[in-house]
Enzyme design. Structure first.
Site, PDB file in Angstrom:
ATOM      1  N   HIS A 182       0.802  -1.223   0.000  1.00 42.57           N
ATOM      2  CA  HIS A 182       0.000   0.000   0.000  1.00 42.57           C
ATOM      3  C   HIS A 182       0.837   1.276   0.000  1.00 42.57           C
ATOM      4  O   HIS A 182       0.424   2.296  -0.541  1.00 42.57           O
ATOM      5  CB  HIS A 182      -0.976  -0.025   1.175  1.00 42.57           C
ATOM      6  CG  HIS A 182      -2.215  -0.793   0.846  1.00 42.57           C
ATOM      7  ND1 HIS A 182      -2.948  -1.472   1.776  1.00 42.57           N
ATOM      8  CD2 HIS A 182      -2.839  -0.993  -0.334  1.00 42.57           C
ATOM      9  CE1 HIS A 182      -3.981  -2.046   1.192  1.00 42.57           C
ATOM     10  NE2 HIS A 182      -3.934  -1.774  -0.088  1.00 42.57           N
ATOM     11  N   ARG A 289     -17.628   3.005 -10.910  1.00 44.85           N
ATOM     12  CA  ARG A 289     -17.687   1.676 -10.280  1.00 44.85           C
ATOM     13  C   ARG A 289     -18.442   1.827  -8.967  1.00 44.85           C
ATOM     14  O   ARG A 289     -17.846   2.018  -7.899  1.00 44.85           O
ATOM     15  CB  ARG A 289     -16.278   1.141 -10.042  1.00 44.85           C
ATOM     16  CG  ARG A 289     -15.531   0.776 -11.336  1.00 44.85           C
ATOM     17  CD  ARG A 289     -14.168   0.181 -11.028  1.00 44.85           C
ATOM     18  NE  ARG A 289     -13.601  -0.538 -12.137  1.00 44.85           N
ATOM     19  CZ  ARG A 289     -12.602  -0.085 -12.908  1.00 44.85           C
ATOM     20  NH1 ARG A 289     -12.066   1.093 -12.679  1.00 44.85           N
ATOM     21  NH2 ARG A 289     -12.132  -0.818 -13.900  1.00 44.85           N
ATOM     22  N   ARG A 324     -22.306   2.235 -13.368  1.00 42.71           N
ATOM     23  CA  ARG A 324     -22.484   0.796 -13.497  1.00 42.71           C
ATOM     24  C   ARG A 324     -23.119   0.282 -12.211  1.00 42.71           C
ATOM     25  O   ARG A 324     -22.668   0.638 -11.110  1.00 42.71           O
ATOM     26  CB  ARG A 324     -21.120   0.130 -13.711  1.00 42.71           C
ATOM     27  CG  ARG A 324     -21.233  -1.371 -13.835  1.00 42.71           C
ATOM     28  CD  ARG A 324     -19.906  -1.995 -14.155  1.00 42.71           C
ATOM     29  NE  ARG A 324     -19.001  -1.938 -13.013  1.00 42.71           N
ATOM     30  CZ  ARG A 324     -17.728  -2.303 -13.060  1.00 42.71           C
ATOM     31  NH1 ARG A 324     -17.209  -2.714 -14.202  1.00 42.71           N
ATOM     32  NH2 ARG A 324     -16.963  -2.242 -12.001  1.00 42.71           N
ATOM     33  N   GLU A 422     -18.247  -7.672 -21.476  1.00 48.82           N
ATOM     34  CA  GLU A 422     -17.034  -8.153 -20.804  1.00 48.82           C
ATOM     35  C   GLU A 422     -17.012  -9.670 -20.668  1.00 48.82           C
ATOM     36  O   GLU A 422     -16.147 -10.222 -20.007  1.00 48.82           O
ATOM     37  CB  GLU A 422     -16.864  -7.462 -19.443  1.00 48.82           C
ATOM     38  CG  GLU A 422     -18.070  -7.571 -18.530  1.00 48.82           C
ATOM     39  CD  GLU A 422     -17.925  -6.779 -17.244  1.00 48.82           C
ATOM     40  OE1 GLU A 422     -16.816  -6.366 -16.891  1.00 48.82           O
ATOM     41  OE2 GLU A 422     -18.953  -6.585 -16.569  1.00 48.82           O
ATOM     42  N   ASN A 445     -10.801  -5.746 -19.378  1.00 49.23           N
ATOM     43  CA  ASN A 445     -10.141  -6.459 -18.266  1.00 49.23           C
ATOM     44  C   ASN A 445     -10.773  -7.841 -18.094  1.00 49.23           C
ATOM     45  O   ASN A 445     -10.087  -8.862 -18.055  1.00 49.23           O
ATOM     46  CB  ASN A 445     -10.298  -5.699 -16.941  1.00 49.23           C
ATOM     47  CG  ASN A 445      -9.829  -4.270 -17.035  1.00 49.23           C
ATOM     48  OD1 ASN A 445      -9.050  -3.933 -17.910  1.00 49.23           O
ATOM     49  ND2 ASN A 445     -10.310  -3.412 -16.147  1.00 49.23           N
ATOM     50  N   ASP A 446     -12.101  -7.850 -18.002  1.00 52.28           N
ATOM     51  CA  ASP A 446     -12.779  -9.131 -17.824  1.00 52.28           C
ATOM     52  C   ASP A 446     -12.870  -9.895 -19.133  1.00 52.28           C
ATOM     53  O   ASP A 446     -12.785 -11.123 -19.142  1.00 52.28           O
ATOM     54  CB  ASP A 446     -14.178  -8.919 -17.230  1.00 52.28           C
ATOM     55  CG  ASP A 446     -14.099  -8.779 -15.717  1.00 52.28           C
ATOM     56  OD1 ASP A 446     -13.408  -9.593 -15.086  1.00 52.28           O
ATOM     57  OD2 ASP A 446     -14.694  -7.827 -15.172  1.00 52.28           O
ATOM     58  N   ARG A 456      -7.470 -12.558 -13.718  1.00 51.56           N
ATOM     59  CA  ARG A 456      -6.722 -11.306 -13.884  1.00 51.56           C
ATOM     60  C   ARG A 456      -5.906 -10.914 -12.662  1.00 51.56           C
ATOM     61  O   ARG A 456      -5.033 -10.058 -12.751  1.00 51.56           O
ATOM     62  CB  ARG A 456      -7.681 -10.168 -14.273  1.00 51.56           C
ATOM     63  CG  ARG A 456      -8.717  -9.867 -13.229  1.00 51.56           C
ATOM     64  CD  ARG A 456      -9.861  -9.058 -13.804  1.00 51.56           C
ATOM     65  NE  ARG A 456      -9.836  -7.674 -13.377  1.00 51.56           N
ATOM     66  CZ  ARG A 456     -10.845  -6.837 -13.526  1.00 51.56           C
ATOM     67  NH1 ARG A 456     -11.964  -7.234 -14.111  1.00 51.56           N
ATOM     68  NH2 ARG A 456     -10.777  -5.605 -13.091  1.00 51.56           N
ATOM     69  N   CYS A 493     -13.799   0.638 -21.820  1.00 53.55           N
ATOM     70  CA  CYS A 493     -13.510   1.191 -20.497  1.00 53.55           C
ATOM     71  C   CYS A 493     -12.537   0.308 -19.698  1.00 53.55           C
ATOM     72  O   CYS A 493     -12.297   0.570 -18.525  1.00 53.55           O
ATOM     73  CB  CYS A 493     -14.792   1.426 -19.696  1.00 53.55           C
ATOM     74  SG  CYS A 493     -15.660  -0.088 -19.274  1.00 53.55           S
TER      75      CYS A 493
HETATM   76  C1  PEP Z   1     -13.453  -4.453 -17.217  1.00 58.72           C
HETATM   77  O1  PEP Z   1     -13.760  -5.596 -16.889  1.00 58.72           O
HETATM   78  O2  PEP Z   1     -12.715  -4.171 -18.188  1.00 58.72           O
HETATM   79  C2  PEP Z   1     -13.947  -3.302 -16.424  1.00 58.72           C
HETATM   80  C3  PEP Z   1     -13.736  -2.055 -16.794  1.00 58.72           C
HETATM   81  O3  PEP Z   1     -14.579  -3.574 -15.259  1.00 58.72           O
HETATM   82  P1  PEP Z   1     -13.804  -3.916 -13.889  1.00 58.72           P
HETATM   83  O4  PEP Z   1     -12.345  -3.724 -14.120  1.00 58.72           O
HETATM   84  O5  PEP Z   1     -14.369  -3.006 -12.859  1.00 58.72           O
HETATM   85  O6  PEP Z   1     -14.187  -5.344 -13.675  1.00 58.72           O
HETATM   86 MG    MG Z   2     -15.316  -5.942 -15.459  1.00 62.78          MG
END
Ligand code: PEP
Ligand code: MG
Length: 539
Positions: A182, A289, A324, A422, A445-446, A456, A493
């Site tokens: 941290h 988020r 979201r 996603e 990301n997902d 991830r 995103c």
């Molecule tokens: C994603 O999955 O790319 C995303 C933006 O959502 P999070 O990272 O909050 O899961």
């Molecule tokens: Mg996501």
């Protein structure tokens, strides 16, 4: 001149004088009272420590507040308290009992096969040392810096950095520590160059010396010679000029050399984040988020959420805010709400959890519909896989509208509703989902995690989680195609929106909205506005 290397933990360059931080150690000698009174002193110290941590939480930037919340929660941890109580019952004084319990507890955490949890050992130490210092009557503000300095120590804790006035810490060098700890995270948020794991050899002599610190390369030069100093000063001036140039782009619309306008939005979690993003020239919030509101384990009422969304809209100053709905589960665990599942990333996550917990989803939708009367708010559902799931979520939204109508409560009738893309299924079925919704936002990301079956956040499979993936790219193409055929907007995103080559590629594919962490906005804007060949040279 002494040259040391460590691990780069926070980018940046600086030159300054070193202040070595030495921790007070060993309890003060005092008579140990009976266990009842020692326990009472300990409890009083916990209360005071929690007050102090609350103050640090208030001082910390929006992204780092949770660190101190974690430490406060830690002080109520059953296992830790049990250990302390037993030590006091066995005849130890409160301070010694806390040190003893913290040692045991940290050893336990360090032996867990989970890197994220192992990194939290430093937080346990930070919180426990606070209690020990209170019980020993020591000042907690250990960093009494007289001038802006580069601090050096075995390890630096989050509270060290946040308890000092901004600008007083020029840089950080630690013998141990970690990039994901941290303290390193906070130094990145605050833009303080830092090196960790530099080994302890430099510590003995370093106090008061001048050091040139390179947080990009993870190296430092103690008592630098003239050529080294000149080289650093030159690079620092270059960085400052670049930063100035970036700042000058803040209010310039992002138009590519071939004339395409790109909306650069920010990913945020609270009004403070939004304010910072807007100050950096964000065109709005592409992803709020909302689950971060729940991270302290408390579920805010509909009215509290309504006020929160109003604050978000106000912070966005008339620019759009895409909220979201709660994406709880997998790496976003929320105490008291997340379920204990063997495989949470593939479990009851995101919209699935919310559809099974209408008590979470309905008040959130009601608050969003009401808040949307006061600004350009959009609603987005996470973890949708099929058009049926999206339809079910829409049906709940309709029910909530009906309930508001029946109660005579005013709300916005035509709030745009979209979905995250996603999951691979959502991308493959994008042509069926698109007619039902107003926009797509691609969560790479997902999408990458589920396409490549690589968690991830699991460092063991980090090599299986590609930064660029042909497979994901094909899914994005399908999504864009479906959006274009149905006349709805599409954005990205996920983290890749801020990856230079990919940002450019997305725009080339016809994606005209990118949403990313606010710190990346101006860099990406500069890149997209430059002619391509120039960028290739620079990189
Ligand atoms: C994603 O999955 O790319 C995303 C933006 O959502 P999070 O990272 O909050 O899961
Ligand atoms: Mg996501």
């Amino acid at each position: 001149m002494l040259h040391i290397t460590g691990v780069a933990a926070s980018a940046g360059l600086t030159i300054g004088r070193v202040k070595r931080i030495k921790r007070a150690s060993g309890g003060l000698t005092r008579v140990v009272l009976d266990s009842v009174r020692e326990k009472a002193l300990f409890e009083a110290a916990v209360l005071l420590a929690k007050d102090e941590l609350l103050e640090l939480e208030e001082r910390a930037s929006a992204q780092d507040k949770d660190i101190f919340l974690f430490q406060r929660v830690m002080l109520d941890d059953k296992g830790l308290r049990e250990e302390i109580s037993q030590a006091i019952a066995g005849g130890m004084g409160g301070a010694a009992a806390v040190e003893h319990a913290a040692d045991i507890y940290m050893q336990r955490i360090r032996s867990i096969d989970n890197e994220y949890l192992r990194e939290r050992a430093a937080d346990v130490q930070d919180a426990c040392m606070r209690i020990v210092s209170i019980l020993d009557g020591r000042p907690r503000d250990v960093l009494l810096l007289k001038e802006p300095s580069i601090i050096a120590a075995d390890e630096i804790y989050p509270s060290d950095i946040v308890s000092v006035d901004k600008g007083m810490i020029l840089g950080i060098i630690t013998a141990t520590g970690s990039v994901q700890g941290h303290a390193a995270i906070i130094s990145r948020t605050m833009g303080i160059p830092a090196i960790v794991q530099a080994g302890g050899a430099f510590l003995e002599e370093c106090d008061g010396q001048t050091v040139a610190l390179d947080g990009f390369a993870g190296e430092a030069f103690f008592c630098p010679d003239e050529p080294t100093k000149t080289r650093f000063l030159h690079r620092i001036a270059q960085l400052e000029r670049h930063e100035k140039k970036l700042q000058s782009l803040k209010d310039t619309p992002c138009i590519t050399p071939d004339g395409q306008t790109v909306q650069l939005m920010a990913n945020c979690s609270c009004p403070e984040d939004i304010e910072q993003a807007i100050a950096k020239g964000a065109d709005g919030v592409g992803l709020l988020r909302s689950e971060f509101m729940l991270m302290n384990g408390r579920i805010p009422s509909e009215q509290q959420q309504y006020q929160f969304y109003l604050r978000c809209l106000k912070a966005a100053n008339g620019k759009p805010v895409t909220v979201r709905t709660f994406d709880i589960g997998a790496d976003k665990e929320v105490e008291g709400i997340s379920l204990k599942e063997d495989n949470p990333a593939l479990g009851l996550r995101g919209i699935r959890l919310c559809l099974s917990r209408r008590d979470l989803l309905e008040p959130q939708l009601a608050a969003l519909l009401r808040a949307a009367l006061h600004g350009p708010l959009k609603i987005m559902f996470p973890m949708i896989a099929t058009e049926q799931e999206f339809s079910v979520a829409l049906a709940v939204l309709d029910e909530v509208k009906q309930q508001l109508n029946e109660k005579g409560i005013a709300f916005a009738q035509n709030v745009p509703v979209g979905t995250m893309i996603e999951t691979p299924a959502a991308a493959l079925l994008a042509d069926r989902i698109a007619p039902l919704c107003d926009f797509f936002s691609i969560g790479t990301n997902d999408l990458t995690q589920y396409t490549h079956a690589a968690d991830r956040v699991n460092p063991l499979v980090a090599d299986y989680y590609p930064q660029y993936s042909e497979a994901v790219h094909k899914l994005i193409e399908m999504t864009v195609d479906a959006a274009q055929k149905n006349g709805i907007s599409v954005s990205v995103c996920g983290e890749t929106a801020a990856t230079p080559e990919l940002a450019r590629r997305y725009v080339g594919m016809g994606i005209h909205t990118l949403s990313m962490a606010a710190v990346s906005l101006l860099e990406v804007k500069e890149l997209l506005m430059e002619p391509p060949q120039k960028t290739t040279e620079r990189n």
